[in-house]
Design an enzyme around this catalytic site. Structure first.
Site, PDB file in Angstrom:
ATOM      1  N   LYS A 117     -23.173   5.063  28.731  1.00 35.36           N
ATOM      2  CA  LYS A 117     -22.900   5.330  27.432  1.00 35.36           C
ATOM      3  C   LYS A 117     -22.996   6.639  27.015  1.00 35.36           C
ATOM      4  CE  LYS A 117     -22.704   0.768  25.400  1.00 35.36           C
ATOM      5  NZ  LYS A 117     -22.868   0.000  26.495  1.00 35.36           N
TER       6      LYS A 117
HETATM    7  C1  PLP Z   1     -22.148  -1.037  27.004  1.00 38.00           C
HETATM    8  C2  PLP Z   1     -22.664  -1.735  28.339  1.00 38.00           C
HETATM    9  C3  PLP Z   1     -21.853  -2.425  29.318  1.00 38.00           C
HETATM   10  C4  PLP Z   1     -20.507  -3.004  28.911  1.00 38.00           C
HETATM   11  O1  PLP Z   1     -19.622  -2.058  28.672  1.00 38.00           O
HETATM   12  P1  PLP Z   1     -18.222  -2.053  27.884  1.00 38.00           P
HETATM   13  O2  PLP Z   1     -17.426  -0.612  27.566  1.00 38.00           O
HETATM   14  O3  PLP Z   1     -18.450  -2.717  26.293  1.00 38.00           O
HETATM   15  O4  PLP Z   1     -17.266  -3.108  28.622  1.00 38.00           O
HETATM   16  C5  PLP Z   1     -22.201  -2.841  30.611  1.00 38.00           C
HETATM   17  N1  PLP Z   1     -23.324  -2.360  30.913  1.00 38.00           N
HETATM   18  C6  PLP Z   1     -24.365  -1.582  30.344  1.00 38.00           C
HETATM   19  C7  PLP Z   1     -25.450  -1.383  30.779  1.00 38.00           C
HETATM   20  C8  PLP Z   1     -23.875  -1.396  28.865  1.00 38.00           C
HETATM   21  O5  PLP Z   1     -24.656  -0.424  28.123  1.00 38.00           O
END
Ligand code: PLP
Length: 471
Positions: A117
């Site tokens: 993120k």
């Molecule tokens: C947020 C997250 C996801 C999921 O990603 P999306 O864009 O919501 O599909 C997968 N793995 C981790 C470690 C995350 O923090």
């Protein structure tokens, strides 16, 4: 570039259609839909080939330029990318690691908070600041987190002059690493609130804040979840980066994506729409498999959430899936608004034939249970010497199951650093991954947060007292 709502009726502001700046600051469209570009910009294969070998920040500026349009001068966009990605601990920003002759990991966890993120939020924080200072406005971010989003968002806006952030987490229900990543950030604009109750209680309060005219009249309240178009846009870049490393655009590449809210994998769809040759996007889910059911059988219906070792994928509803339904289902906003109203009323819907067939040209899906997740972690460690986190393991399981032409490389998106989920990693592999050196003193740093009862009035009183009005 102009932005339109997936529900087709968002009123155009008096001063004309919505541009990138407007879409970034607005987040959600006023008709409840999500913003998407009016059309997809397209690169020729020659243009894509010419991107090979660029430093990440420069590649990012090139890929994002058509989406940003006139909202930022090209040099300024590039400066912001250099600033955002300069904070990553790896010079390649999103390096690839090889597992075997066909499987690769795209390491997206070298940012400040160890989850993918950061790639989007580090840039989003800078974009917010740029656009707010231009307008001489302020923003109040209110969010609820069960872990990863909260720390990445706080890190991205800590110390920014025009932004206050209030992040609610369920008291005692996030991991020590996750809580400390939020509460040890020292900046006057960061407000951590530990709230009595569950994550769903915290989330429900945040939703109420957005409909609270008393607060929204005084503050420009914004969210940072992945419905924001700018976040998805920033994630498109690493699909290009990985494909170029593995022989693209002359060679097709497949991607396996650990999926929750469908933001990350939707960015892969955007890369394909822009002309990047992608063989397949594999949507990897855990036992919370609404997306697997939707893509394999057309059944998009919510169940109850089962908590797993991959909490960022424990979802009931996948907000960004609406963007795919819009794009592959004929881009008919009014029809989609109708379909989504039905879903919101009954918590279930069938995909149309156009949506199913459109999705099937690029997407497939797999769901993994706890054993399959642990086996993938063990295989990566014992056969390839790579320690991976539970989310990545679900992606790797799906990648290894996928039926693809033999010469197509499969890239699993490694979405979190294994140290972030070290208990689960230790259970599966016997190895307890250490925190990277740059986070090593996390447990010595002072924490700061307030504890509030699970009462809406207590939260709003706190926000009203500590936030700065919008003008
Ligand atoms: C947020 C997250 C996801 C999921 O990603 P999306 O864009 O919501 O599909 C997968 N793995 C981790 C470690 C995350 O923090």
């Amino acid at each position: 570039m102009e932005y339109i709502s997936t529900r087709g009726s968002a009123q155009l502001p008096v001063n004309g259609p919505l541009d990138f700046e407007g879409a970034t600051l607005a987040g959600l469209a006023s008709d409840g839909g999500l913003y998407v570009p009016r059309e997809w910009p397209r690169f020729s294969l020659d243009e894509i080939a010419a991107m090979r070998g660029l430093p990440y920040a420069e590649l990012a500026a090139r890929v994002m330029k058509p989406f940003v349009g006139d909202s930022l001068a090209p040099e300024r966009l590039r400066e912001l990318c250099e600033q955002a990605y300069g904070r990553f601990a790896h010079a390649a920003v999103t390096p690839l690691a090889q597992l075997d002759e066909r499987n690769w990991l795209l390491e997206l966890f070298h940012g400040p908070t160890l989850a993918f993120k950061d790639v989007a939020l580090q840039l989003l924080g800078l974009l917010f600041e740029e656009f707010l200072s231009r307008r001489d406005e302020r923003l109040t971010i209110v969010g609820a987190t069960s872990g990863d989003t909260g720390s990445a968002a706080i890190d991205a806006v800590a110390g920014r002059e025009r932004i206050d952030i209030f992040m609610l987490h369920p008291n005692g229900r996030v991991s020590d690493v996750q809580r400390r990543q939020m509460t040890t950030v020292k900046a006057p604009n960061v407000h951590n609130i530990a709230i009595e109750g569950s994550f769903d209680d915290a989330q429900a309060m945040v939703k109420r804040v957005f409909g609270d005219t008393e607060l929204t009249g005084r503050f420009r309240i914004s969210a940072v979840n992945s419905i924001n178009w700018a976040r998805l846009m920033a994630q498109v870049v690493y699909y290009f980066a990985a494909a170029l490393q593995l022989g693209g655009p002359a060679r097709k590449v497949a991607f396996s994506v650990p999926t929750g809210n469908f933001g990350d994998v939707f960015a892969g769809h955007v890369a394909a729409r822009m002309g990047l040759p992608i063989e397949r996007l594999i949507v990897a889910t855990n036992v919370n498999d609404i997306l697997h059911r939707a893509l394999s059988a057309g059944d998009y219906s919510t169940g109850t959430v089962t908590p797993t070792a991959a909490p960022s994928m424990d979802i009931q509803v996948s907000s960004n899936f609406e963007r795919l339904l819009f794009d592959v289902g004929g881009r008919d906003g009014l029809a989609l608004a109708e379909q989504m109203r039905g879903f919101e009323a009954s918590k279930a819907m069938r995909l149309t034939n156009a949506q199913r067939e459109g999705a099937a040209t690029l997407f497939s899906s797999t769901s993994a249970d706890a054993d399959q997740m642990s086996q993938a972690m063990r295989w990566a460690y014992e056969s390839c010497g790579e320690v991976i986190d539970p989310h990545t393991a679900i992606g790797l399981h799906a990648a290894r199951e996928a039926d693809l032409p033999g010469d197509v490389p499969v890239v699993t998106l490694a979405t979190a650093h294994p140290a972030k989920f070290r208990d689960a990693v230790e259970r599966a592999t016997g190895l307890r991954p250490p925190l990277p050196a740059r986070m090593g003193d996390l447990f010595e740093r002072d924490e700061s947060y307030v504890e509030l009862p699970g009462e809406y009035e207590a939260v709003t009183a706190y926000v009203a007292e500590h936030a700065t009005p919008s003008r």
